[in-house]
Design a protein around this motif. Structure first.
Motif, PDB file in Angstrom:
ATOM      1  N   GLY A 167      31.403 -10.142 -11.145  1.00  0.00           N
ATOM      2  CA  GLY A 167      30.461 -10.796 -10.246  1.00  0.00           C
ATOM      3  C   GLY A 167      29.662 -11.922 -10.873  1.00  0.00           C
ATOM      4  O   GLY A 167      28.753 -12.461 -10.243  1.00  0.00           O
TER       5      GLY A 167
ATOM      6  N   LEU B 136      27.807  -2.258  -7.112  1.00  0.00           N
ATOM      7  CA  LEU B 136      27.743  -3.340  -6.118  1.00  0.00           C
ATOM      8  C   LEU B 136      26.316  -3.546  -5.608  1.00  0.00           C
ATOM      9  O   LEU B 136      25.909  -4.680  -5.342  1.00  0.00           O
ATOM     10  N   GLU B 137      25.545  -2.474  -5.478  1.00  0.00           N
ATOM     11  CA  GLU B 137      24.147  -2.595  -5.054  1.00  0.00           C
ATOM     12  C   GLU B 137      23.330  -3.360  -6.105  1.00  0.00           C
ATOM     13  O   GLU B 137      22.521  -4.222  -5.770  1.00  0.00           O
TER      14      GLU B 137
ATOM     15  N   ARG C 209      24.367  -7.012  -5.917  1.00  0.00           N
ATOM     16  CA  ARG C 209      23.726  -7.667  -4.771  1.00  0.00           C
ATOM     17  C   ARG C 209      22.276  -8.028  -5.120  1.00  0.00           C
ATOM     18  O   ARG C 209      21.806  -9.120  -4.829  1.00  0.00           O
TER      19      ARG C 209
ATOM     20  N   ASP D  44      24.651 -11.632  -2.077  1.00  0.00           N
ATOM     21  CA  ASP D  44      25.779 -11.177  -1.264  1.00  0.00           C
ATOM     22  C   ASP D  44      27.088 -11.865  -1.621  1.00  0.00           C
ATOM     23  O   ASP D  44      28.149 -11.250  -1.584  1.00  0.00           O
ATOM     24  N   LYS D  45      27.030 -13.162  -1.955  1.00  0.00           N
ATOM     25  CA  LYS D  45      28.265 -13.894  -2.270  1.00  0.00           C
ATOM     26  C   LYS D  45      28.981 -13.283  -3.470  1.00  0.00           C
ATOM     27  O   LYS D  45      30.206 -13.181  -3.480  1.00  0.00           O
TER      28      LYS D  45
ATOM     29  N   VAL E 293      28.829 -10.179  -4.419  1.00  0.00           N
ATOM     30  CA  VAL E 293      29.393  -8.892  -3.980  1.00  0.00           C
ATOM     31  C   VAL E 293      30.675  -9.134  -3.183  1.00  0.00           C
ATOM     32  O   VAL E 293      31.683  -8.456  -3.399  1.00  0.00           O
ATOM     33  N   GLU E 294      30.653 -10.115  -2.283  1.00  0.00           N
ATOM     34  CA  GLU E 294      31.850 -10.436  -1.491  1.00  0.00           C
ATOM     35  C   GLU E 294      33.000 -10.823  -2.394  1.00  0.00           C
ATOM     36  O   GLU E 294      34.140 -10.409  -2.181  1.00  0.00           O
ATOM     37  N   LYS E 295      32.713 -11.613  -3.426  1.00  0.00           N
ATOM     38  CA  LYS E 295      33.745 -12.049  -4.374  1.00  0.00           C
ATOM     39  C   LYS E 295      34.404 -10.850  -5.066  1.00  0.00           C
ATOM     40  O   LYS E 295      35.626 -10.754  -5.157  1.00  0.00           O
TER      41      LYS E 295
ATOM     42  N   ALA F 108      34.203  -7.596  -4.069  1.00  0.00           N
ATOM     43  CA  ALA F 108      34.712  -6.622  -3.104  1.00  0.00           C
ATOM     44  C   ALA F 108      36.005  -7.066  -2.429  1.00  0.00           C
ATOM     45  O   ALA F 108      36.710  -6.237  -1.851  1.00  0.00           O
ATOM     46  N   GLU F 109      36.346  -8.354  -2.515  1.00  0.00           N
ATOM     47  CA  GLU F 109      37.597  -8.848  -1.915  1.00  0.00           C
ATOM     48  C   GLU F 109      38.797  -8.021  -2.361  1.00  0.00           C
ATOM     49  O   GLU F 109      39.662  -7.705  -1.558  1.00  0.00           O
TER      50      GLU F 109
ATOM     51  N   GLN G 263      39.209  -1.972  -1.759  1.00  0.00           N
ATOM     52  CA  GLN G 263      39.171  -1.359  -0.440  1.00  0.00           C
ATOM     53  C   GLN G 263      38.045  -0.325  -0.439  1.00  0.00           C
ATOM     54  O   GLN G 263      38.195   0.739  -1.012  1.00  0.00           O
TER      55      GLN G 263
END
Length: 185
Positions: free
Chosen positions: A32, A164-165, A168, A173-174, A176-178, A180-181, A184
Motif C-alpha cells: 500500500g 487494511l484498516e 486506510r 482509501d485509494k 486500500v483499493e490498490k 485489495a484489487e 478476494q
C-alpha cells in the motif's frame, strides 16, 4: 504525516510472535505504499515465531528512531505478546505513540494496552480471554475495532482486515483499493 513523506509503521517482533499477524501487516503496508519496518526487540535481528519459523527483521529496536514513524504495531502470539509487554522500551514507545500517534495491536497483544492504562474511555477488542486487563466497558468483542488512534483486532483470522484498516487510516482509501484489487475479501 510530515509533509509528503510516506507514512511509516514499526512492526515490533519478539520471540513467540504470531507469524500471520506480524507478516501480513508488513506485507499489506508495503503493498500500500507505507514504509513498514520489521523491528526485533530481541538481541539479534532473527526472531522465531510461535510456530518456530525464523524471521530476519529489518532492524534491532535500538537502531530505530521512532520519531520517524507514524504507528507502532504489536502482533499477538504467545509468548510473543508477553515478551513485548516485559520489555520496558516497548512499553515506553507504546505509551508515547498512544498519546501522539497511532498504535495497532492484534490477538493477545491488546492486553498490553489495557495493562498500560491506555484504554480508559476507549473501545478495543482482542482474542477472547485477554480482555481481563481492559477497563470496564472497553471490550467490544468485534473482529476489528478502531477508536481514534488505536486499532485492535481479535485474532489471526482478522490479520488482513486489521492491516487494511491501518492502511486506510495512514494512507487512505485509494491505497486500500490498490491492495485489495488482488484480494478476494
Amino acid at each position: 504525516m510530515k509533509g509528503t513523506l510516506m507514512p511509516s509503521v514499526a512492526v515490533l517482533a519478539a520471540d513467540g510472535f504470531e507469524t500471520i499477524e506480524c507478516l501480513t501487516m508488513v506485507d499489506v503496508m508495503r503493498r500500500g505504499g507505507v514504509r513498514a519496518t520489521l523491528v526485533s526487540i530481541m538481541p539479534t535481528r532473527e526472531v522465531v515465531s510461535s510456530l518456530q519459523i525464523p524471521v530476519t527483521c529489518d532492524a534491532l529496536f535500538d537502531e530505530i528512531n521512532f520519531d520517524e514513524y507514524d504507528c507502532v504495531v504489536l502482533p499477538g502470539g504467545l509468548p510473543g505478546a508477553t515478551n513485548l509487554r516485559a520489555d520496558q522500551r516497548v512499553c515506553d514507545v507504546v505509551c508515547e505513540f498512544a498519546a501522539t500517534k497511532h498504535v495497532a495491536a492484534i490477538c493477545a497483544a491488546p492486553f498490553i494496552l489495557g495493562e498500560l492504562d491506555l484504554l480508559e474511555g476507549r473501545h478495543a477488542t482482542c482474542f477472547p480471554g485477554f480482555e481481563k486487563s481492559f477497563p470496564e466497558g472497553a471490550y467490544t468483542g468485534e473482529k476489528v475495532t478502531q477508536d481514534g488512534n488505536i486499532i485492535t483486532a481479535s485474532g489471526m483470522a482478522q490479520s488482513l482486515p486489521f492491516a487494511l484498516e491501518l492502511l486506510r487510516t495512514l494512507a487512505g482509501d485509494k491505497a486500500v483499493e490498490k491492495v485489495a484489487e488482488g484480494i478476494q475479501l
